[in-house]
Scaffold this active site. Structure first.
Site, PDB file in Angstrom:
ATOM      1  N   ASN B 313      69.353  66.838 133.501  1.00 59.52           N
ATOM      2  CA  ASN B 313      69.811  67.160 132.475  1.00 59.52           C
ATOM      3  C   ASN B 313      69.281  66.276 131.300  1.00 59.52           C
ATOM      4  OD1 ASN B 313      71.299  64.770 132.352  1.00 59.52           O
ATOM      5  ND2 ASN B 313      72.727  65.731 133.467  1.00 59.52           N
ATOM      6  N   ILE B 314      69.751  66.274 130.169  1.00 62.04           N
ATOM      7  CA  ILE B 314      69.158  65.653 128.971  1.00 62.04           C
ATOM      8  C   ILE B 314      69.548  64.143 129.084  1.00 62.04           C
ATOM      9  CG2 ILE B 314      69.557  67.683 127.466  1.00 62.04           C
ATOM     10  CD1 ILE B 314      71.701  66.294 126.040  1.00 62.04           C
ATOM     11  N   CYS B 375      69.610  77.859 131.920  1.00 57.99           N
ATOM     12  CA  CYS B 375      70.142  76.424 132.717  1.00 57.99           C
ATOM     13  C   CYS B 375      71.430  76.449 132.124  1.00 57.99           C
ATOM     14  CB  CYS B 375      69.381  75.283 131.786  1.00 57.99           C
ATOM     15  SG  CYS B 375      69.184  75.559 130.032  1.00 57.99           S
ATOM     16  N   ASP B 377      72.976  76.143 128.760  1.00 56.89           N
ATOM     17  CA  ASP B 377      73.093  76.663 127.410  1.00 56.89           C
ATOM     18  C   ASP B 377      71.727  77.598 127.196  1.00 56.89           C
ATOM     19  OD1 ASP B 377      75.696  76.157 126.474  1.00 56.89           O
ATOM     20  OD2 ASP B 377      74.982  74.054 126.514  1.00 56.89           O
ATOM     21  N   TRP B 379      68.955  76.258 126.047  1.00 53.94           N
ATOM     22  CA  TRP B 379      68.074  75.854 125.015  1.00 53.94           C
ATOM     23  C   TRP B 379      67.341  74.597 125.035  1.00 53.94           C
ATOM     24  CZ3 TRP B 379      73.415  76.218 121.850  1.00 53.94           C
ATOM     25  CH2 TRP B 379      74.357  75.159 122.483  1.00 53.94           C
ATOM     26  N   ASP B 380      67.682  73.905 126.082  1.00 58.69           N
ATOM     27  CA  ASP B 380      66.531  72.997 126.555  1.00 58.69           C
ATOM     28  C   ASP B 380      65.629  73.247 127.744  1.00 58.69           C
ATOM     29  OD1 ASP B 380      67.884  71.083 124.651  1.00 58.69           O
ATOM     30  OD2 ASP B 380      69.509  71.020 125.778  1.00 58.69           O
ATOM     31  N   ARG B 381      66.121  73.208 128.921  1.00 56.97           N
ATOM     32  CA  ARG B 381      65.250  73.317 130.044  1.00 56.97           C
ATOM     33  C   ARG B 381      64.883  74.850 129.920  1.00 56.97           C
ATOM     34  NH1 ARG B 381      69.669  70.352 133.978  1.00 56.97           N
ATOM     35  NH2 ARG B 381      71.027  70.978 132.313  1.00 56.97           N
TER      36      ARG B 381
END
Lengths: 717, 603
Positions: B313-314, B375, B377, B379-381
């Site tokens: 995660n972030i 992932c 949401d 919008w990242d991974r």
């Protein structure tokens, strides 16, 4: 599922070199293609000769796929006996090291090679008798002690008399003339002289026939301790400072002997410290560098990382790759050696001080450091012939014990140490950091390292010039057609045809602008000393000479302040190294001048071409540095053909002589393993890691968190 | 903007301090002033300071602060030391030492930057000398926290190209051959009514109605429904992206979602299962059930195959970068470089992201199967995976404009939260929302370009420029979290696009070795044996770790190119001369052998 093709009974005979004898063979051996963990492979015959182990593919019809880069002596399925590193037998899925007498014969044979190839042979379909013969034959001929005269080069040399003069502009340093030329080239002849004291090996069998010492050193002192305690000249810097080496006295129990030796040394130091020699800084390499044992241990661990059985192994070691690399200590040793070479260069270049390298025999780490210093400081050593002459001077004639260090005869593991490989690894760091500075490529270094194990050249198969001489002059070695002569590795045409040889030449090499023709000397003495630093500014180019700039700066800022300390040059402040290093790196690089390697952690890299070249998982299809190199070669070819056209236009005639550059067909798709890829993957299926993520033990709380904590269950109606 | 501590080392910086380069970059250097200024840039204050250079020691100089940058010029050093830092890169400003602190240079400011460096200034202790500079810096570095506009809204630069025209979703889908008989364009999100973090224009299966989409949205986190990112021109297999399904602890099911995924599977006529890649580690996906999220279970989705890609995660990524900075700035860890590098896990994360993307790409290409990537949401991974897979499969995205389109599409329009991840103009430096996800993506791209040096039209400088302006706030490109917010703020009207800068000076960002190859899948090797730390980015401030600029290999190639062109020109001239004056062929200017002496070949 096993994709085993039906064995074809066909008579395939090995191609034998002159003097090569077939010792034993086995049929229906199955060689696995080490590609994807499947059991794919081919049937063939496994043979062992007095030169090599070879696998002969039954299905050898695929000649249309002739590789562009082929070794004429050692084929892709050939393993010279000296190239065998370790042999394992597989019994019921268990690997066992095979060394001497065997009781039981394995169902599978794994051969690990010193050039990092790995062969898997399945013997399950082979007749029991043949298995016994081939396995014990291979183990016996490649793993057990051997007599020097049993090395293949002797039978090869007597069967194929070599009448070629393979010098190729390489200075061999086996004549007095060669040493005198070298002195003249480096302008060392003012203070140093070539001596003939060792003719007939009167002084020592370890020293070369001819060598160079300070003018003031007398013949008696050379003779007194068999050459020990005598500074032997390696090279002179443009400012007159010289690099010297000396073999030290062994530690003496006897007090009076050691007193005598001390007095002798004091006398020598006094002699060579007087003008015109001035300051002398000594460096005992046995205490300032890792020991040969450390080097051997490090390399043994390091190479193991590249001798990979299968894809699973590859990915399993990938997770911890960096710490595995670090734990071998090999890269750290390279870093320390490079650092030492910079220190020596600083003394010579900036402090104007002679440097004397000391080691017990002066034939191991002395060779590494003195060669590296010359590669860094003398651009002639960065040409192909210059580098080869350097290897001749410092290593082959210099008396590095190749036979013992490579353990070619399997006499004693204790003597084994990859000292020459260490040098090549260090030079490679420079080659990849400064590509335009070298006339040769990394491929050149790779095939040179491979040539260590090809016993048809004398170059790497003797411990000293004396050993070679005495073994060449024996009665039994006369050939019918004249004097007995070994091949030298520098005759690259023996191993490679001209097309393949082109890969050894660096297209990026920025050749030094030729000096005026009037200044040139004889044709033989082609390489006028190329000063690492211009003494007179010949051109006002943007690539500024290092020294010019440096002197002004230095004299003002450093020398002025520190000059007092020079009298005691041994306790030079440690940051003078850093200052020298930083100041050089802050200037634009002059590829024909002094070259200092960058030695910070991220700069020291693994010589991927040598170490990863046989691993299919590491292959980048259409990528790697070869992709850009191929583009440069293509463009050069285009420019050359344009030049030919221009000439034609000028002369209005058609000239037939066109220099051809190797055509890299479809260069965009070349494998990054090129020119070494044995197995060009047909499919372009990506390599996928099979290893799993290791725990982030220390970050457990973070791992468990969500990206952004929002309770979604609330939103849901 | 990205400058180095001293001009002699500034080879790695994007815009050097020299007036020549700066002018080229659209900066206006006014003759009688000492500092470069962009049109719209206004001077705020200046002050005498001591710059505590970590490499060269204390440097006396004058610092100038504008509404865009911090600029320092040394007063005594030769050569002049220059710092040129856009205020946008500042993450944190701290006061160091107090009025009573003893010791030389112990009183001043410590500035933490987002681009892997820190700046330290010492000031005179008397008379609260740092108060005003601290206040000015805080105000202009964190405009969002002071109700001020970003500099991008004041920037009056002019460029020959308009970067806002680069990405037009309709033409990008058309380039992919969409819409077609199986996929349609929907305007259901025109006013962001369906999903406020998605773009207005979406591509969905032809057989799903807008009502279906609404019902699916109810079952996907933040209404981020599965939509098409890319379609394979031959296999017609697609890459879809979305957020996690709202399964929750009770294991909720949604018939519409289940049916929708089946429609996707059937859209390319495939019989095999639909492949779902959940970017998270398995445990995290399970843990998400507790907060209402989760993953597609086997019972509910019998026609789908689910794989976890184990990307963290972030927060893990943020910590990893922090550790990386610790070992490279200001000094590079000496004795145990490799194990230190390993302990940051940075390259391991890169490896996992690349591995995931390779799997996605390979499934679509040789597996001929449509894939769904999500992932939590999406919008990242998810953005990392879809954009990297697209880069591997579609050579268009490896061109300069294609890459701009890719970033614009998969990252900007699909709501990667740039504002939160970077913290543009926000003083809250410890915000847990910040994370170097986009940097990680650019690093992956760099790794690919390193492995395939002829496959990308753009060079390393292009990637560094993107990263520099990710923080600079000079352009509107990366501002705000979503398309709807950017529309609200009228970003395209009021600011300039970063692509205006890059496309106006393409030659600077072009890789000379680029070889156009259509329809070639490009799979990097995601092995530690090949992954490298991007020294030219992460360690560029350190003068000791310096790559040769210009790259000698590139330089040689350019020389050869110039020579070839010269030959061609001369040859044409010669042919004309020869044809017209056959009798006098020696009239041409220079002999070819003279020219040839420059190209010393060995063949």
């Amino acid at each position: 599922e096993v994709h085993v093709k039906e064995p074809i009974e066909k008579e395939v005979n090995p191609r034998l070199l002159p003097g090569e004898l077939l010792l034993c063979e086995a049929n229906t051996v199955y060689k696995y293609i080490q590609e994807d963990g499947s059991n794919r492979g081919t049937y063939g015959k496994l043979v062992c000769t007095n030169f090599k182990i070879a696998f002969l593919d039954d299905d050898s019809a695929s000649d249309d796929n002739e590789p562009q880069f082929k070794n004429k002596i050692v084929g892709e399925n050939d393993i010279t006996l000296q190239c065998v590193d370790q042999i394992y037998g597989v019994y019921d899925e268990k690997k066992k090291l095979l060394t001497g007498q065997l009781r039981k014969y394995p169902e599978k044979l794994i051969i690990y090679c010193k050039d990092l190839r790995v062969f898997h042979f399945c013997l399950r379909y082979t007749k029991e008798e043949e298995v016994k013969r081939i396995v014990s034959g291979i183990v016996h001929h490649s793993q057990t002690p051997k007599l020097l005269k049993r090395l293949f080069l002797f039978s090869y040399a007597s069967a194929a008399p070599n009448n070629t003069d393979g010098r190729n502009q390489t200075v061999m340093f086996d004549t007095l003339e060669d040493w005198r030329d070298e002195l003249e080239r480096t302008k060392g002849n003012v203070k140093y002289k070539a001596v003939t004291t060792n003719e007939g090996y009167r002084v020592s069998e370890k020293l070369p026939l001819y060598f160079v010492v300070p003018i003031c050193v007398s013949e008696e002192s050379i003779l007194k301790h068999e050459g020990r305690g005598i500074p032997i000249w390696c090279w002179s810097c443009h400012n007159g400072a010289a690099l010297l080496k000396m073999s030290a006295f062994p530690k003496e129990q006897d007090d009076s002997t050691s007193q005598m030796q001390k007095a002798f040394l004091d006398g020598i130091y006094k002699t060579v410290s007087k003008p015109p020699y001035e300051l002398l800084k000594t460096d005992d390499l046995s205490s300032s560098l890792p020991s040969l044992q450390d080097i051997q241990t490090a390399y043994t661990r390091f190479k193991q990382l590249f001798l990979i059985d299968n894809s699973t192994d590859f990915w399993a070691t990938d997770v911890k790759w960096f710490s595995l690399l670090e734990s071998t200590n090999w890269l750290e040793i390279i870093r320390r050696v490079l650092k030492k070479a910079i220190e020596v260069a600083e003394c010579l270049e900036r402090q104007n001080t002679n440097v004397l390298l000391i080691e017990e025999s002066a034939t191991d780490l002395c060779c590494v450091i003195s060669s590296l210093v010359q590669v860094m400081m003398d651009s002639y050593s960065r040409t192909k012939s210059g580098f080869q002459s350097l290897i001749q001077k410092e290593w082959v004639i210099g008396g590095h014990g190749f036979l013992d260090r490579c353990n070619h005869l399997h006499k004693s593991d204790k003597e084994e140490a990859p000292v020459f490989l260490l040098l090549l690894n260090c030079v490679w760091q420079l080659v990849q950091q400064y590509p335009p500075a070298f006339e040769f490529t990394e491929t050149y270094l790779t095939v040179l390292s491979d040539s260590l194990y090809v016993p048809i050249f004398s170059t790497f198969f003797f411990n000293s010039q004396h050993q070679k001489d005495t073994n060449t002059s024996g009665e039994s070695l006369k050939t019918q057609s004249g004097p007995f002569r070994f091949l030298t590795v520098w005759d690259w045409s023996v191993q490679f045809d001209p097309k393949a040889q082109a890969f050894l030449n660096n297209p990026l090499y920025a050749e030094k602008p030729k000096p005026d023709k009037s200044q040139r000397k004889t044709a033989r003495f082609k390489h006028q000393r190329q000063l690492s630093l211009p003494l007179t500014q010949t051109k006002s180019s943007t690539k500024r000479g290092f020294f010019r700039e440096e002197t002004d700066h230095l004299i003002k800022n450093i020398l002025g302040k520190r000059i007092g300390k020079f009298i005691n040059s041994s306790d030079e402040p440690p940051n003078s190294f850093r200052e020298f290093y930083d100041s050089w790196h802050s200037k634009p690089v002059d590829y024909h001048g002094l070259l200092l390697p960058r030695i910070d952690g991220p700069e020291i890299k693994v010589w991927a071409q040598r170490y990863l070249r046989w691993i299919p998982e590491a292959q980048l299809h259409g990528g790697g540095t070869i992709a850009t190199a191929a583009k440069i070669l293509d463009l050069m070819e285009e420019v050359q053909s344009l030049q030919v056209k221009m000439d034609e236009e000028h002369s209005q005639a058609i000239s037939g002589d066109v220099h051809s550059v190797p055509m890299l067909r479809n260069s965009a798709r070349l494998s990054s393993l090129f020119p070494f890829a044995l197995l060009q993957r047909q499919s372009i299926k990506p390599a996928l890691p099979t290893s799993t993520w290791k725990d982030l033990e220390d970050e457990d709380d973070l791992v468990k968190r969500d990206d952004e904590f929002v309770d979604l269950s609330v939103d849901v109606s | 903007m990205a400058s180095s501590s001293t001009p002699k080392y500034n080879s790695n910086s994007l815009e050097s301090s020299s007036s020549k380069r700066t002018l080229k970059d659209g900066t206006n250097w006014e003759q009688n002033e000492e500092i470069p200024r962009l049109p719209g840039e206004t001077r705020v204050t200046d002050k005498d300071v001591i710059y505590m250079c970590p490499f060269n020691g204390p440097v006396k100089g004058r610092v100038y602060i504008t509404n865009y940058r911090l600029y320092l010029r040394s007063v005594e050093n030769d050569p002049v030391v220059v710092l040129n830092v856009p205020l946008g890169v500042i993450s944190r400003i701290e006061k160091m030492g107090g009025a009573s602190s003893r010791g030389e240079n112990s009183y001043g400011l410590d500035i933490t930057c987002k681009d892997m460096r820190n700046l330290r200034f010492a000031l005179k202790q008397e008379g609260h000398s740092r108060r005003d500079i601290f206040e000015v810096l805080t105000k202009y570095a964190f405009p969002q926290s002071h109700n001020l506009l970003f500099f991008a809204f004041a920037n009056e630069e002019k460029f020959s190209e308009n970067g806002w025209m680069v990405y037009n979703p309709m033409s990008e889908y058309r380039r992919q051959g969409l819409p077609n008989e199986r996929w349609r364009v929907t305007f259901i999100n025109e006013h962001y009514g369906l999903c406020d973090t998605y773009p207005s224009l979406l591509v969905v299966p032809y057989n799903a109605t807008d009502d279906d989409l609404k019902r699916v949205a109810a079952f996907r986190s933040r209404n981020r429904i599965p939509v098409l990112s890319w379609i394979h021109p031959e296999t017609q297999a697609v890459i879809m992206r979305c957020s996690q399904p709202l399964v929750g602890m009770s294991g909720k099911r949604n018939k519409d979602d289940e049916r929708y995924l089946d429609i996707i599977r059937e859209a390319n006529g495939q019989i095999s299962k639909l492949t779902i890649y959940d970017a998270r580690p398995n445990v995290n996906a399970v843990a998400n059930k507790a907060t209402g999220g989760g993953y597609e279970g086997e019972d509910a989705y019998p026609n789908a195959e689910l794989f976890f890609l184990d990307i963290h995660n972030i927060h893990v990524m943020r910590e990893s970068l922090k550790k990386l900075k610790d070992i490279v700035y200001p000094n590079v860890e000496e004795s145990h470089w490799l194990s230190s590098l390993e302990s940051t896990h940075w390259l391991e994360h890169i490896k996992l992201v690349l591995t995931g993307a390779i799997q996605v790409a390979d499934k679509v290409s040789s597996g001929r199967s449509s894939v769904l990537v999500h992932c939590s949401d999406g919008w990242d991974r998810t953005a990392q995976l879809t954009s990297l897979a697209m880069l591997m499969l579609d050579s268009y995205y490896r061109t300069i404009e294609g890459f701009e389109v890719l970033v614009q599409k998969e990252w900007i329009s699909f709501g990667h939260k740039f504002a939160s991840r970077i913290g543009h103009g926000d003083k809250n430096h410890a915000d847990a929302d910040r994370s170097p996800i986009f940097l990680q993506f650019i690093d992956c791209v760099w790794q690919m370009s390193k492995q395939f040096p002829t496959a990308f039209e753009f060079n390393e400088q292009f990637l560094i420029t993107i990263l520099d302006h990710l923080y600079s706030c000079r352009f509107g490109t990366f501002l705000y979290n979503s398309e709807s917010l950017r529309e609200k703020e009228k970003v395209t009207d009021k600011t300039l696009s970063l692509w205006s800068l890059t496309n106006s000076e393409k030659s600077k960002y072009t890789n000379p070795f680029y070889t156009k190859e259509l329809n070639r899948a490009l799979y990097p090797v995601a092995s530690m044996r090949h992954l490298e730390l991007w020294v030219n980015y992460y360690i560029r401030w350190n003068p000791r770790i310096r790559q040769q600029q210009p790259n000698p290999v590139e330089q040689r190639y350019m020389e050869l190119l110039a020579l070839r062109d010269d030959y061609i020109r001369r040859l044409e001239e010669l042919q004309i001369t020869n044809n017209s004056k056959i009798s006098n062929s020696s009239a041409s200017s220079a002999s070819p052998s003279q020219m040839m002496s420059q190209v010393q070949t060995h063949f």
